[in-house]
Write an enzyme that holds these catalytic residues in place. Structure first.
Site, PDB file in Angstrom:
ATOM      1  CE  LYS A   2      -6.302  -0.102   1.501  1.00 24.78           C
ATOM      2  NZ  LYS A   2      -6.828  -0.547   2.796  1.00 24.78           N
ATOM      3  CD  GLU A  14      -2.810   1.268   2.446  1.00 25.84           C
ATOM      4  OE1 GLU A  14      -3.555   2.258   2.558  1.00 25.84           O
ATOM      5  OE2 GLU A  14      -2.837   0.308   3.231  1.00 25.84           O
TER       6      GLU A  14
END
Length: 341
Positions: free
Chosen positions: A220, A178
């Site tokens: 992500k 992420e």
């Protein structure tokens, strides 16, 4: 490392019509959310709230593929003594765990941060795996400002993300990678596009250097979107078009899936943007949601810490999960929101 099994889990995490519930708020963040609804942030209240979500049968079995947990939550048991991890498994979703330990100021780079938590991560991953976690999450935070982000901040965060991902795969855990470019500033969508492109390119360069198997991970990212304080907010179609263009340019097709963070968008905005992206298919990877606030704001408000509101909270959660499930197939319409209201 069993890559076939990692790939199977990563693919299940981004299955069509399903997405990931980010229920990994730190103690500080959940306190803020609870303060807003007038609920004291005790361990018991946090447990009751999350148990309410995980027992939402419709939402969990139909629209949620996995749940990211906070360290406290993964060790908690429900009121009846069932481990919360087991509730998630019983619904057919996959339990996951946030493993980073937050951010620290980055030396020599004023206003920039680096995510920490690599020390002893290998040992922690072993314990999380035994408890039932099959994927993990690590968030890097990149801010946009006058002279930032610096290449230093992008490099050190990409390096840490890749080291984390390699440790996860060695522990037979799928890493969610992420790298979040924040939408807090007054920058326009073009600036977000340019910075996110640099961040993604550097992240994948580091992942290759550290021999992370791309087939066994989930990305992500943020969307390409105007900063919150920007006078000109890009319309839904432009966000969708630029985000897909950016991802096609930066994300190898070997990655099984991409699950967006909502990053401070409103519930409906996050849903509308995801839906519009699916109109631009076919896409080389699965594309879905990994939302926290955009899935939880409505159920939190409906629940407000009262046992008698559990059913109302679950209905609100099921509605948001269903809306995003539809959006992850390009089948959402804004009229469905009004119907529920």
């Amino acid at each position: 490392m069993n890559l076939t099994e990692l790939n199977r889990i990563a693919t299940a995490m981004v299955a069509p019509g399903k997405g990931i519930l980010a229920a990994d708020e730190s103690s500080g963040t959940i306190k803020k959310r609870f303060d807003a609804i007038g609920v004291e942030s005790t361990e018991e209240n946090r447990r009751d709230y999350r148990e309410m979500l995980f027992r939402s049968k419709d939402a969990m079995s139909q629209y949620i593929s996995g749940v990211i947990l906070y360290d406290e939550t993964i060790w908690q048991d429900a009121k009846d003594g069932t481990p919360l991890v087991k509730l998630i498994e019983q619904s057919g979703a996959i339990p996951g765990i946030k493993v980073d330990e937050g951010t620290q100021a980055l030396p020599m780079c004023p206003g920039e941060l680096v995510t920490v938590g690599l020390d002893k991560l290998a040992e922690r991953l072993k314990k999380y795996y035994e408890r039932g976690a099959r994927f993990a999450k690590w968030r890097a935070v990149i801010d946009i400002g006058g002279a930032i982000p610096s290449m230093t901040a992008i490099s050190v965060n990409a390096h840490a993300l890749a080291r984390y991902a390699a440790l996860c795969q060695a522990a037979q855990i799928v890493p969610i990678v992420e790298p979040e470019v924040l939408m807090d500033g007054d920058h326009d969508i073009e600036r977000c596009y340019e910075v996110t492109s640099r961040v993604l390119n550097k992240t994948f360069q580091e992942l290759r250097v550290q021999r992370v198997a791309l087939e066994g991970m989930v990305l992500k990212p943020n969307m390409a979107i105007s900063g919150k304080k920007c006078a000109k907010q890009a319309p839904v179609e432009e966000v969708a078009e630029k985000t897909i263009r950016l991802l096609k340019a930066c994300v190898p097709a070997a990655v099984p899936g991409i699950a967006f963070l909502s990053g401070g968008q409103s519930d409906e905005e996050a849903t509308a943007h995801l839906n519009a992206m699916h109109k631009l298919g076919p896409l080389p990877w699965g594309l879905t949601f990994s939302y926290g606030r955009a899935l939880q704001a409505a159920p939190q408000k409906a629940w407000s810490g009262k046992a008698e509101n559990v059913a109302a909270g679950q209905r609100a959660f099921s509605h948001r999960a269903r809306m995003n499930g539809l959006a992850s197939k390009g089948e959402w319409q804004s009229s469905l929101e009004k119907k529920a209201a």
